[in-house]
Scaffold this active site. Structure first.
Site, mmCIF file in Angstrom:
data_model
loop_
_atom_site.group_PDB
_atom_site.id
_atom_site.type_symbol
_atom_site.label_atom_id
_atom_site.label_comp_id
_atom_site.label_asym_id
_atom_site.label_seq_id
_atom_site.Cartn_x
_atom_site.Cartn_y
_atom_site.Cartn_z
ATOM 1 N N GLY A 127 33.372 21.502 -3.669
ATOM 2 C CA GLY A 127 33.533 22.792 -4.335
ATOM 3 C C GLY A 127 34.798 23.508 -3.903
ATOM 4 N N TYR A 187 30.211 20.405 -5.175
ATOM 5 C CA TYR A 187 29.252 20.537 -4.074
ATOM 6 C C TYR A 187 29.991 20.570 -2.745
ATOM 7 C CZ TYR A 187 24.869 19.316 -1.514
ATOM 8 O OH TYR A 187 23.769 19.285 -0.689
ATOM 9 N N CYS A 188 29.686 21.573 -1.912
ATOM 10 C CA CYS A 188 30.177 21.661 -0.537
ATOM 11 C C CYS A 188 31.716 21.620 -0.522
ATOM 12 C CB CYS A 188 29.549 20.552 0.298
ATOM 13 S SG CYS A 188 29.790 20.745 2.080
ATOM 14 N N VAL A 189 32.324 20.720 0.281
ATOM 15 C CA VAL A 189 33.776 20.679 0.346
ATOM 16 C C VAL A 189 34.357 20.232 -1.003
ATOM 17 C CG1 VAL A 189 33.940 18.302 1.205
ATOM 18 C CG2 VAL A 189 35.733 19.937 1.761
ATOM 19 N N MET A 245 28.320 24.588 -5.735
ATOM 20 C CA MET A 245 27.053 24.483 -5.020
ATOM 21 C C MET A 245 27.321 24.513 -3.519
ATOM 22 S SD MET A 245 24.960 21.641 -7.302
ATOM 23 C CE MET A 245 26.072 20.281 -6.930
#
Length: 617
Positions: A336, A332-334, A361
């Site tokens: 990812g 998710y986000c950073v 994500m």
């Protein structure tokens, strides 16, 4: 005295005098508190200098185009005259037949009170402000002679300036606040000033406003409550293994890599919207990295350390716990972006089989267009951040939270300013906003490197542009199957930018676009049947082409992702194992979930660091 006007009683006058004295006392205390605040940091001074430099460049560009300035002034005069004529008709007839000269945008909640429409004074103040806002926005949008960066900076700063001047932000031009002040004889202002002073004590740069009743929540009691245990830890993260809720589970474990900007439990807020709980209920053996809240002692930790001590160490621990050598990654986000570099690193070191599939994500890999957040990743800011973080060892998470709130300033800043300080209201309990204010610090060495190498120089998309532990990585060599989930209204990781990541790996790629934004679009449980999502098997070069050919589906994207895993064999439905309990493998239980690390607050981390510094001296 006019007939029908009730004169104030002596008790009313005395009560008003008492309240005014109390307001004066709170104000004096506020001024004393502001005078005692520490000197602005280098980062704050850099921001101020950049604002001034940008406004000077904008003014110079405007004066070199006198025709544009003349047209803007002419339009304002025409609008003013039309507004005057409209107000004359409105005041004379009690209504109007023609289209309004200007009106608040749909969804603008600042002017919902009926007084903005029905009372001539407030209506005039509102409309004058809206004309001013439109003029500024139009002039900035059509200004020539600026670089692309200057244009983006000017647009951002101008919007902050315009929204700060909204009449809703001042007690004497906000009808709701004026009514409330008169009704309770200024008690709202007394309480608002007290709340402002309290928030200033919890802020470092700007004001970090209380967005919720923090006493209503406790991590591990009514949020982050999915059962599990910490089965591994190092200085950077704790690894949580969640207790299964099914008799059988998929053989391949699932590792979640959340961002370290904010805490992981956005994925485990409540049982009815917890992605973690839902994943457990689908039959996954779920592991999750819970990052530490770093302080000065962690200042030299690098991105490569996050990879080695984070995602790769978690995989090693999962192998000890389950005997499985490969995992499915959900990031998710950073987190990812870290997952992408990890998979690329494993690919370059011939260990790509450790990851059967990877899900990103709302993840940026191509940073060529990061959106408005890129305003904070310009060269002057990065340089000052690097110097400040080299000195301190970390970036205070409250600074980052303040910056993120300015990306949606009317919703996440000014609305709370009005409610907390002008109305004197205590924020209502809201778990999402509790999470939003439960900030984490950022490691100096990691964050500076991330901003420069990715946001500023966009090296992650370059073959060999990023080197980790002596290994040059290349996202184009990744053959691991990838699933990208982006959200249409994301203001942090714009979906047109996250889509660029689909063009990089050589393995199979699936892209899904969810409705709503960076959080609600991700945390979208199926039973709520909200937002919907789009799919398209084709992956054309541009996001516009992808959306033109996409199919819309009602409901949550979660079941689509689960079907992607099962249909492609990334988890084998027919070859499941007896559900694994935390502590049954070679790893012993260290403590129950959610663990110590997620409970660490910034205040506690910095207090402990100060104590250690005193001991050392």
């Amino acid at each position: 005295m006019r007939s029908g006007v009730t004169p104030p009683s002596l008790s009313d006058i005395e009560e008003w005098n008492e309240r005014l004295q109390a307001i004066g006392k709170e104000y004096q205390e506020l001024m004393h508190q502001l005078s005692g605040r520490r000197e602005s940091s280098e980062i704050a001074r850099t921001v101020n200098d950049n604002v001034n430099e940008t406004l000077r460049a904008g003014a110079q560009a405007l004066w070199t185009d006198p025709q544009a300035l003349h047209q803007a002034q002419l339009r304002l005069l025409q609008d003013q005259f039309a507004l005057w004529r409209q107000n004359v008709n409105f005041n004379g007839t009690g209504g109007e037949e023609s289209e309004p000269v200007i009106a608040p945008a749909k969804g603008d909640r600042r002017f919902r009170d009926q007084a903005w429409q029905n009372e001539p004074v407030y209506r005039h103040v509102r409309d004058q402000y809206l004309l001013f806002s439109r003029l500024i926005n139009d002039v900035v949008a059509h200004m020539d002679g600026l670089s692309e960066e200057q244009q983006q900076n000017l647009g951002f700063y101008a919007r902050q300036y315009v929204n700060a001047l909204s009449p809703s932000n001042f007690f004497n031009t906000n009808p709701e606040v004026m009514r409330l002040t008169l009704e309770n004889k200024g008690q709202n202002l007394i309480e608002g000033l007290a709340r402002l002073r309290e928030d200033l004590d919890n802020s470092v740069e700007g004001i970090n406003m209380a967005m919720t009743d923090r006493s209503a929540f406790e991590v591990g009691r009514n949020i982050a409550v999915t059962p599990g245990a910490v089965v591994y830890e190092n200085e950077l993260m704790q690894l949580i293994q969640y207790t299964p809720s099914t008799d059988k589970t998929f053989k391949t474990p699932l590792l979640i890599i959340p961002p370290w900007i904010n805490k992981y439990y956005i994925l485990d807020l409540r049982q009815d919207n917890s992605l973690v709980k839902w994943l457990v209920d689908q039959g996954h053996t779920v592991f999750l990295t819970s990052w530490c809240n770093p302080g000065p002692q962690q200042g030299d930790i690098t991105w490569a350390d996050y990879m080695q001590l984070g995602s790769i160490a978690a995989m090693d621990a999962i192998e000890q716990a389950t005997g499985e050598k490969s995992v499915n990654l959900l990031s998710y986000c950073v987190g990812g972006t870290l997952a992408a570099t990890t998979v690329a690193y494993l690919t370059s070191t011939r260990r790509a089989n450790r990851v059967r599939s990877v899900t990103y994500m709302t993840t940026l890999q191509d940073f060529s267009d990061p959106g408005e957040i890129g305003v904070f990743a310009r060269e002057p800011f990065i340089s000052s951040l690097e110097r400040q973080m080299e000195k301190d060892g970390y970036l205070d998470g409250r600074v980052m939270a303040f910056a993120f709130n300015l990306l949606r300033e009317n919703d996440l800043y000014w609305s709370f300013y009005i409610n907390n300080y002008l109305k004197g209201e205590k924020p209502a309990p809201f778990d999402l906003l509790y999470w939003n204010t439960d900030s984490t610090n950022l490691v100096g060495a990691t964050h500076g490197w991330y901003l420069r190498h990715m946001y500023r120089e966009n090296l992650l998309v370059e073959p060999g542009g990023i080197e980790l532990d002596g290994v040059k990585i290349d996202l184009r060599k990744i053959s691991t199957p990838s699933y990208f989930l982006s959200t249409k209204e994301d203001h942090i990781a714009k979906w047109n930018s996250t889509y660029g990541g689909t063009q990089l790996p050589k393995g199979p790629v699936t892209f899904v676009l969810g409705g709503s934004g960076h959080i609600a679009g991700v945390v979208n449980p199926p039973h709520k049947n909200k937002y919907g999502y789009w799919t398209n098997e084709a992956l054309p070069p541009s996001h516009e082409e992808w959306l033109e050919g996409a199919t819309y589906h009602d409901g949550s994207w979660w079941p689509h992702w689960q079907a992607w895993l099962t249909d492609n064999g990334y988890v084998n439905v027919s070859d499941q194992v007896t559900a694994r309990q935390p502590g049954e493998g070679k790893l012993v239980i260290i403590e129950p979930a959610p663990g110590r690390y997620v409970r660490q607050t910034i205040a506690e981390v910095l207090s402990e660091a100060a104590i250690e510094t005193q001991k050392a001296s």
